[in-house]
Write an enzyme that holds these catalytic residues in place. Structure first.
Site, PDB file in Angstrom:
ATOM      1  N   LYS A 283       2.439  -8.408 -30.075  1.00  0.00           N
ATOM      2  CA  LYS A 283       1.173  -7.867 -30.533  1.00  0.00           C
ATOM      3  C   LYS A 283       0.541  -8.830 -31.530  1.00  0.00           C
ATOM      4  O   LYS A 283       1.224  -9.458 -32.343  1.00  0.00           O
ATOM      5  CB  LYS A 283       1.374  -6.494 -31.192  1.00  0.00           C
ATOM      6  CG  LYS A 283       1.872  -5.413 -30.229  1.00  0.00           C
ATOM      7  CD  LYS A 283       0.813  -5.038 -29.214  1.00  0.00           C
ATOM      8  CE  LYS A 283       1.247  -3.899 -28.309  1.00  0.00           C
ATOM      9  NZ  LYS A 283       2.360  -4.226 -27.422  1.00  0.00           N
ATOM     10  N   ASP A 284      -0.786  -8.903 -31.485  1.00  0.00           N
ATOM     11  CA  ASP A 284      -1.551  -9.844 -32.295  1.00  0.00           C
ATOM     12  C   ASP A 284      -1.449  -9.501 -33.784  1.00  0.00           C
ATOM     13  O   ASP A 284      -1.364  -8.333 -34.161  1.00  0.00           O
ATOM     14  CB  ASP A 284      -3.025  -9.804 -31.863  1.00  0.00           C
ATOM     15  CG  ASP A 284      -3.778 -11.067 -32.224  1.00  0.00           C
ATOM     16  OD1 ASP A 284      -3.673 -11.499 -33.383  1.00  0.00           O
ATOM     17  OD2 ASP A 284      -4.472 -11.603 -31.354  1.00  0.00           O
ATOM     18  N   ARG A 285      -1.488 -10.524 -34.629  1.00  0.00           N
ATOM     19  CA  ARG A 285      -1.503 -10.267 -36.072  1.00  0.00           C
ATOM     20  C   ARG A 285      -2.887  -9.898 -36.582  1.00  0.00           C
ATOM     21  O   ARG A 285      -3.019  -9.302 -37.647  1.00  0.00           O
ATOM     22  CB  ARG A 285      -0.973 -11.475 -36.840  1.00  0.00           C
ATOM     23  CG  ARG A 285      -1.863 -12.713 -36.838  1.00  0.00           C
ATOM     24  CD  ARG A 285      -1.217 -13.794 -37.715  1.00  0.00           C
ATOM     25  NE  ARG A 285      -1.986 -15.020 -37.774  1.00  0.00           N
ATOM     26  CZ  ARG A 285      -1.844 -16.043 -36.967  1.00  0.00           C
ATOM     27  NH1 ARG A 285      -0.958 -15.965 -35.987  1.00  0.00           N
ATOM     28  NH2 ARG A 285      -2.560 -17.147 -37.106  1.00  0.00           N
TER      29      ARG A 285
ATOM     30  N   ARG B  50     -13.338  -8.117 -33.750  1.00  0.00           N
ATOM     31  CA  ARG B  50     -12.379  -8.261 -34.857  1.00  0.00           C
ATOM     32  C   ARG B  50     -13.027  -8.826 -36.115  1.00  0.00           C
ATOM     33  O   ARG B  50     -12.501  -9.749 -36.739  1.00  0.00           O
ATOM     34  CB  ARG B  50     -11.184  -9.099 -34.424  1.00  0.00           C
ATOM     35  CG  ARG B  50     -10.375  -8.442 -33.311  1.00  0.00           C
ATOM     36  CD  ARG B  50      -9.023  -9.068 -33.124  1.00  0.00           C
ATOM     37  NE  ARG B  50      -9.090 -10.458 -32.672  1.00  0.00           N
ATOM     38  CZ  ARG B  50      -8.023 -11.181 -32.347  1.00  0.00           C
ATOM     39  NH1 ARG B  50      -6.828 -10.649 -32.428  1.00  0.00           N
ATOM     40  NH2 ARG B  50      -8.156 -12.424 -31.943  1.00  0.00           N
TER      41      ARG B  50
END
Length: 356
Positions: free
Chosen positions: A83-85, A25
């Protein structure tokens, strides 16, 4: 186990050390996830289902924004999973719009885009997914490139330990700490939803500790005498009378998996050495076990392994690795990644959330 310190534990991999180091990421575009729905929407009904692409927001933030834009309460918005930001996610939401027209989504903030929408007769409920499709890019990889590809082929057929990911335990493992305080009567729980998060973290910790013992023993993907074998894609399980060729064949084919406990009231269904192991782990976390039972949860099972579908591992260049795959609901992409790489999560570090 009992002598490890809170707040967060590091459970064993099947391959040690990891085959490469990497950065995860570096940008949100390096982690893309899309929800897969298990059924076709009818196109008619009082619920509007919205497929939304988001960047820089978590699921709850989007749900609140959709409620404001549509002029409904937050309770009238449903979604299947968090869900991840720090990612690009394509996720479904439902809104109860009885007798009302579809809203104009043009006012949504940057980072939220409605991809499509349609009507349906029911609200979207938690867990109502066929799975999640991931496209992940790892940067700054240093390791044996051929060994990584070979490991990818092994994972394609063998799968990986089905650990709950670090997200389940909160920043620094704080959800487990909060669960212990809640069970002791000294915690501050705002509402049922927050309490449910703490219950899930406690349950997940006990499961991960059992799985860690099976990984260390090399039996996480094998049938052991006394195992409760869970059917692939199901919550149904059975305890075979013996581990025969049929059980071994079904295990190799991925039709069944050994399972671990999602703790609650009732007796463990396992027998022999497996039951002894699970009871020992439960005893080492007696406060969590008692709290889960007191909360009224019942004994359930979760597969100890997960086999990804459509897995493709490709080197984009000398230090950049691309992975695409599909996982069932409740399984974590990060737990697959850690079987290939010792990664640094750049987004988590930037936001002060630690790293793997």
């Amino acid at each position: 186990m009992a002598d490890r310190q809170e707040p967060y534990f590091s459970w064993p991999r099947t391959v040690t050390p990891a085959l490469t180091t990497a950065t995860l990421r570096a940008t949100p575009e390096d982690f893309v996830v899309e929800e897969l729905m298990p059924y076709t929407l009818t196109g008619a009904g009082e619920h509007l289902w919205v497929k939304l692409r988001k960047r820089g927001y978590n699921t709850e933030q989007v749900a609140k924004q959709l409620a404001r834009t549509a002029g409904v309460t937050r309770r009238e918005v449903g979604y299947a999973g968090m869900k991840d930001r720090h990612a690009i996610t394509v996720q479904w939401f439902s809104l109860l719009l009885t007798g009302r027209p579809d809203p104009d989504w043009g006012s949504l903030p940057e980072g939220m885009t409605v991809v499509e929408s349609t009507r349906h007769s029911r609200k979207l409920k938690t867990g109502a997914l066929a799975g999640n499709r991931f496209i992940i890019v790892l940067h700054d990889c240093l390791g044996d490139r051929d060994a990584v590809l070979r490991r990818g082929e092994e994972i394609r057929t063998q799968g990986v330990p089905n650990y709950f990911g670090e997200q389940r335990f909160g920043h620094g493992g704080g959800n487990v700490v909060a669960a212990r305080a809640m069970f002791a009567g000294s915690g501050n729980v705002r509402d049922r939803k927050q309490g449910g998060i703490y219950l899930s973290a406690a349950r997940s910790l006990v499961f991960n500790e059992v799985l860690a013992q099976r990984v260390a023993a090399g039996t996480w993907d094998q049938a052991v005498d006394g195992d409760a074998m869970i059917l692939n894609g199901s919550r149904s399980f059975f305890v075979p009378e013996s581990i025969d060729d049929t059980i071994r064949r079904r295990l190799i084919e991925g039709d069944i998996h050994p399972s671990g406990p999602l703790w609650g009231r009732g007796d463990l269904p396992t027998k022999s050495v497996v039951r002894e192991l699970e009871a020992t782990v439960a005893g080492e976390h007696a406060d969590l076990v008692r709290g889960l039972e007191a909360a009224g949860l019942e004994q359930e099972r979760r597969a100890l392994r997960v086999i990804p579908q459509e897995l493709n591992v490709t080197w984009l260049d000398a230090t950049t690795l691309s992975l695409t795959f599909v996982l069932p609901p409740g399984s974590y992409a990060t737990m697959l990644l850690r079987e290939l790489a010792d990664y640094r999560d750049a987004a988590a570090v930037a936001w002060g959330e630690g790293s793997t």
